[in-house]
Design a protein around this motif. Structure first.
Motif, mmCIF file in Angstrom:
data_model
loop_
_atom_site.group_PDB
_atom_site.id
_atom_site.type_symbol
_atom_site.label_atom_id
_atom_site.label_comp_id
_atom_site.label_asym_id
_atom_site.label_seq_id
_atom_site.Cartn_x
_atom_site.Cartn_y
_atom_site.Cartn_z
ATOM 1 N N THR A 78 0.835 -1.195 0.000
ATOM 2 C CA THR A 78 0.000 0.000 0.000
ATOM 3 C C THR A 78 0.869 1.244 0.000
ATOM 4 O O THR A 78 1.926 1.273 0.641
ATOM 5 C CB THR A 78 -0.925 0.028 1.232
ATOM 6 O OG1 THR A 78 -0.123 0.086 2.418
ATOM 7 C CG2 THR A 78 -1.820 -1.193 1.281
ATOM 8 N N THR A 80 0.926 4.452 1.547
ATOM 9 C CA THR A 80 0.256 5.020 2.711
ATOM 10 C C THR A 80 0.209 6.544 2.664
ATOM 11 O O THR A 80 -0.816 7.147 2.984
ATOM 12 C CB THR A 80 0.963 4.564 3.990
ATOM 13 O OG1 THR A 80 1.002 3.139 4.003
ATOM 14 C CG2 THR A 80 0.237 5.071 5.228
ATOM 15 N N ARG A 81 1.294 7.190 2.233
ATOM 16 C CA ARG A 81 1.355 8.642 2.304
ATOM 17 C C ARG A 81 2.299 9.163 1.220
ATOM 18 O O ARG A 81 3.305 8.534 0.905
ATOM 19 C CB ARG A 81 1.851 9.074 3.691
ATOM 20 C CG ARG A 81 1.916 10.572 3.923
ATOM 21 C CD ARG A 81 2.535 10.884 5.281
ATOM 22 N NE ARG A 81 2.598 12.314 5.521
ATOM 23 C CZ ARG A 81 1.687 13.020 6.173
ATOM 24 N NH1 ARG A 81 0.639 12.404 6.665
ATOM 25 N NH2 ARG A 81 1.823 14.322 6.351
ATOM 26 N N THR A 100 5.647 6.938 1.396
ATOM 27 C CA THR A 100 5.670 5.969 2.490
ATOM 28 C C THR A 100 4.908 4.733 2.042
ATOM 29 O O THR A 100 3.702 4.795 1.757
ATOM 30 C CB THR A 100 5.044 6.554 3.760
ATOM 31 O OG1 THR A 100 5.746 7.756 4.115
ATOM 32 C CG2 THR A 100 5.111 5.573 4.911
ATOM 33 N N ASP A 102 3.997 0.532 2.623
ATOM 34 C CA ASP A 102 3.900 -0.619 3.523
ATOM 35 C C ASP A 102 3.746 -1.871 2.676
ATOM 36 O O ASP A 102 2.744 -2.037 1.957
ATOM 37 C CB ASP A 102 2.709 -0.478 4.470
ATOM 38 C CG ASP A 102 2.948 0.583 5.528
ATOM 39 O OD1 ASP A 102 4.016 0.557 6.146
ATOM 40 O OD2 ASP A 102 2.064 1.454 5.708
ATOM 41 N N ARG A 152 7.521 -1.407 6.489
ATOM 42 C CA ARG A 152 7.411 -0.036 5.993
ATOM 43 C C ARG A 152 8.730 0.399 5.376
ATOM 44 O O ARG A 152 9.802 0.200 5.949
ATOM 45 C CB ARG A 152 7.008 0.904 7.120
ATOM 46 C CG ARG A 152 7.027 2.366 6.745
ATOM 47 C CD ARG A 152 6.222 3.208 7.710
ATOM 48 N NE ARG A 152 4.791 2.940 7.568
ATOM 49 C CZ ARG A 152 3.836 3.662 8.178
ATOM 50 N NH1 ARG A 152 4.180 4.679 8.974
ATOM 51 N NH2 ARG A 152 2.566 3.358 8.012
ATOM 52 N N SER A 179 -2.945 6.993 -2.501
ATOM 53 C CA SER A 179 -2.445 7.127 -1.143
ATOM 54 C C SER A 179 -3.559 7.581 -0.209
ATOM 55 O O SER A 179 -4.515 8.236 -0.613
ATOM 56 C CB SER A 179 -1.297 8.137 -1.102
ATOM 57 O OG SER A 179 -1.766 9.415 -1.492
ATOM 58 N N GLY A 180 -3.371 7.250 1.076
ATOM 59 C CA GLY A 180 -4.360 7.678 2.053
ATOM 60 C C GLY A 180 -4.270 9.155 2.354
ATOM 61 O O GLY A 180 -5.284 9.810 2.566
#
Length: 676
Positions: A78, A80-81, A100, A102, A152, A179-180
């Motif tokens: 994923t 993430t950011r 970032t 994961d 990560r 991304s989140g």
């Protein structure tokens, strides 16, 4: 005792029964080599069993089941950011993008890099990272990073993005990702820049040491973020002195009890910005409401109406003022005129109308600063009003301080009473019998705006059989003088009164018929005028009947003119013998005129479809408008009129209210028809 040649397991039977709990607790396990099973010693103690090795393994698997393997993760990795740190140069925005990631899967996974980025260098946890080309058949600009260790990881990219320019505006687009969280820190080393953002929200703004600003914004990962900026332009419009023009069109309605006032105001700002508008109010004027899209509040004080806008108006504004004034009912009067203040030029006009029975005396009109105009030229709120008593004036161009006044004289007249209800058509059918009885069916087509009841006075000695309103039975009331009070349907307010049908059937006794004689038929008296009346008389076939001159005169039969009565027309029986018509309908050559029975038979096929359509229309109309006239509880019986025998048709016009119409007849027994 077992021989060594056996390949089996010898288990204590008592402990074997506990194998479901734990095979490890079996009493004695004896593993024998492969070979035939020898007979057991007859002297061994009871409670032992021998099982094969495969069966033992199956029991052990059941006693010690293997643990279930964990399910694989739904995704391999994923994003993430994503954090962007960009600085605007001439044609490019360069900086850094920190991803970032994961990783959830053991082994190699592919992590897509945001599309549209010009990547100069890529590092993974501070070490150089090679970016893989896209998979075959996918977007050629989509690069990917290959990662092999779960957990990560942080990927750092040195990037550049193009800046587009159009019409003095520059734009920078941040591509969409999955991304989140997406964060963008954008530096523009220029002073005096207006920045706008699409697809995100600003969180903070900071000034740079060498000039310019730094903005921090957050956006949705699945949507692109677009920054647009242009150089600030100084607007001195609001600091300039206010200059504006106005149009005020006023309508004054002179009523019997009060005077209404309506004014439409339009303001045009030519310089500066208007925060408020002021209207000069004459004495005895009260403002009730000010409505407009830009109106925030309004207040009356010291003969002035102050209107405050939601925000300073730089172009135009419009609003509507409604109020009332204390004015005399008639005679000499000065019309209150509203005036704009603070304008360089104002236009518009005023219109005055007398509400009710009255007029404005033309020779008494005196004006100052106004000139006569057509009402259609003033616009709202005057254009849509049409009245013979309406007069209109246009504001004469000139200085805004020029005095204006309008003096008129109003003459009032007494209101003339008019009908609020009327019977458009009345139809009567009468069945004479030889023993002197008369059955009368009365049907009325009525229009009503105000009346609740109609008063019906039946002839002396009559017995009421049935009453109905729009085809539904009703219960009539009884007045102190013995007359009937039948309910009426009302039209809705503001609508033209539509017709509805009222019907009553009553029996009237009388003297028996002799060989020849004279009789008089009296019909009900109503407290409403009747425009036209039709009377159809059925008499015994063994007699001849002729009408005497009077308020009724004989004619050929015609259907009712009112549509509400046409649906309930009943035809005379076709097989009934036809009596010769009266002398008034005999032709010059001695030929008889066409009777009503002949007319009905000839028109039967032509009128069937029309009557059916009208019947359905009446049913629909009743369900829509006449439900209030239904009787509650047990409904009265509705009597159908038995049309039998030959007939005469008579007509009469204009019957006054409370007048009982009557017709006189001569009858004689017809010997040719079987009389003695």
């Amino acid at each position: 005792m077992l021989t060594p040649a056996c390949h089996c397991l010898v288990v204590s039977f008592r402990k074997f029964r506990k194998a479901k709990l734990s095979i490890a607790t079996l009493g004695l396990l004896v593993l024998c080599p492969t070979g035939p099973l020898q007979a057991q010693d007859a002297n061994h103690s009871p409670g032992w069993v021998v099982i094969s090795a495969p069966e033992y393994r199956a029991l052990r698997v059941k006693a010690y089941p293997t643990e279930r393997e964990p399910e694989p993760p739904p995704v391999d990795a994923t994003l993430t950011r994503v954090d962007y740190e960009l600085r605007v140069d001439t044609d490019l925005a360069s900086g850094r993008a920190t991803l970032t990631v994961d990783v959830l899967k053991n082994g190699w996974v592919r992590v897509p890099i945001p599309a549209g980025l010009f990547v100069r260098e890529a590092k993974l946890d501070g070490k150089s990272l090679s970016l893989a080309p896209p998979s075959p058949g996918k977007d050629a600009s989509q690069l990917s990073a290959l990662l092999s260790h779960p957990g990560r990881s942080v990927i750092t990219l040195e990037i550049a993005l193009p800046i587009s320019s159009s019409a003095g505006e520059e734009r920078l687009s941040i591509p969409s990702t999955f991304s989140g969280v997406t964060k963008v820190a954008l530096e523009i080393p220029r002073a005096g820049v207006d920045l706008s953002l699409f697809g995100g929200l600003f969180s903070e703004t900071a000034d740079l040491p060498n000039g310019g600003n730094k903005w921090t914004a957050y956006g949705k990962g699945a949507e692109p973020m677009t920054f647009a900026w242009r150089r600030k332009t100084e607007d001195h419009h609001s600091t300039l002195p206010l200059r504006m023009r106005g149009t005020l069109t006023q309508f004054v309605g002179l009523g019997e009890d009060s005077t209404s006032l309506t004014a439409n105001v339009n303001l045009e700002i030519t310089q500066g910005a208007a925060k408020e508008a002021r209207i000069q109010l004459p004495e005895k004027v009260t403002i009730n409401q000010v409505q407009g899209a830009l109106v925030a509040d309004w207040e009356m004080k010291s003969g002035e109406l102050l209107i405050t806008f939601l925000e300073p108006v730089e172009q135009s504004a419009s609003f509507v003022i409604t109020g009332e004034a204390a004015m005399p009912r008639d005679g000499q009067m000065d019309i209150p005129l509203l005036r704009l203040t603070g304008t360089e030029r104002d236009t518009g006009g005023v219109a005055v109308d007398v509400l009710g029975a009255g007029e404005i005396k033309e020779d008494s009109v005196k004006t100052q600063g106004l000139e006569r105009a057509d009402a259609s030229d003033l616009g709202e709120p005057v254009t849509n009003r049409q009245s013979p008593a309406l007069i209109a004036f246009r504001t004469r161009p000139g200085d805004t301080k020029t005095p204006r006044s309008l003096h008129i004289s109003v003459a009032r007249y007494a209101q003339q009473a008019v009908l609020m209800a009327n019977i458009e058509e009345a139809r009567y059918r009468v069945l004479f019998t030889k023993d002197g009885k008369s059955l009368v069916e009365s049907r009325y087509a009525i229009r009503n705006n105000q009346r609740n009841f109609v008063k019906v006075t039946l002839p002396q000695g009559s017995t009421l059989w049935s009453a109905s309103l729009s085809g539904k039975p009703v219960r009539p009331g009884s007045a102190p003088d013995g007359s009937l009070l039948l309910p009426l349907a009302k039209s809705r307010a503001g609508e033209d009164a539509s017709e509805f049908a009222l019907e009553i059937v009553y029996l009237l006794p009388g003297s028996s018929w002799t060989d020849k004689g004279r009789l008089k038929l009296s019909l009900p008296a109503l407290d409403l005028p009747v425009s036209r009346t039709g009377l159809q008389v059925f008499f015994p076939p063994l007699f001849r009947l002729a009408s005497e001159p009077g308020s009724f005169h004989a004619e050929s039969y015609v259907n009712p003119i009112s549509s509400v009565l046409t649906a309930s027309v009943a035809e005379p029986p076709i097989d009934a013998p036809l009596a010769p018509p009266p002398a008034s309908v005999v032709g010059a050559a001695g030929d008889y005129a066409i009777t009503d029975a002949d007319m009905l038979r000839s028109d039967k096929s032509k009128d069937e479809k029309r009557i059916a359509a009208q019947s359905q229309s009446l049913v629909d109309k009743f369900h829509a408008n006449e439900r209030g006239a239904r009787a509650t509880g047990i409904l009265p019986v509705r009597v159908d009129f038995p049309a039998y025998g030959p007939s005469l048709f008579l007509v009469s016009e204009l019957t006054s209210e409370n007048q009982s119409p009557s017709a006189e007849f001569n009858y004689q027994q017809d010997k040719k028809a079987g009389g003695k």
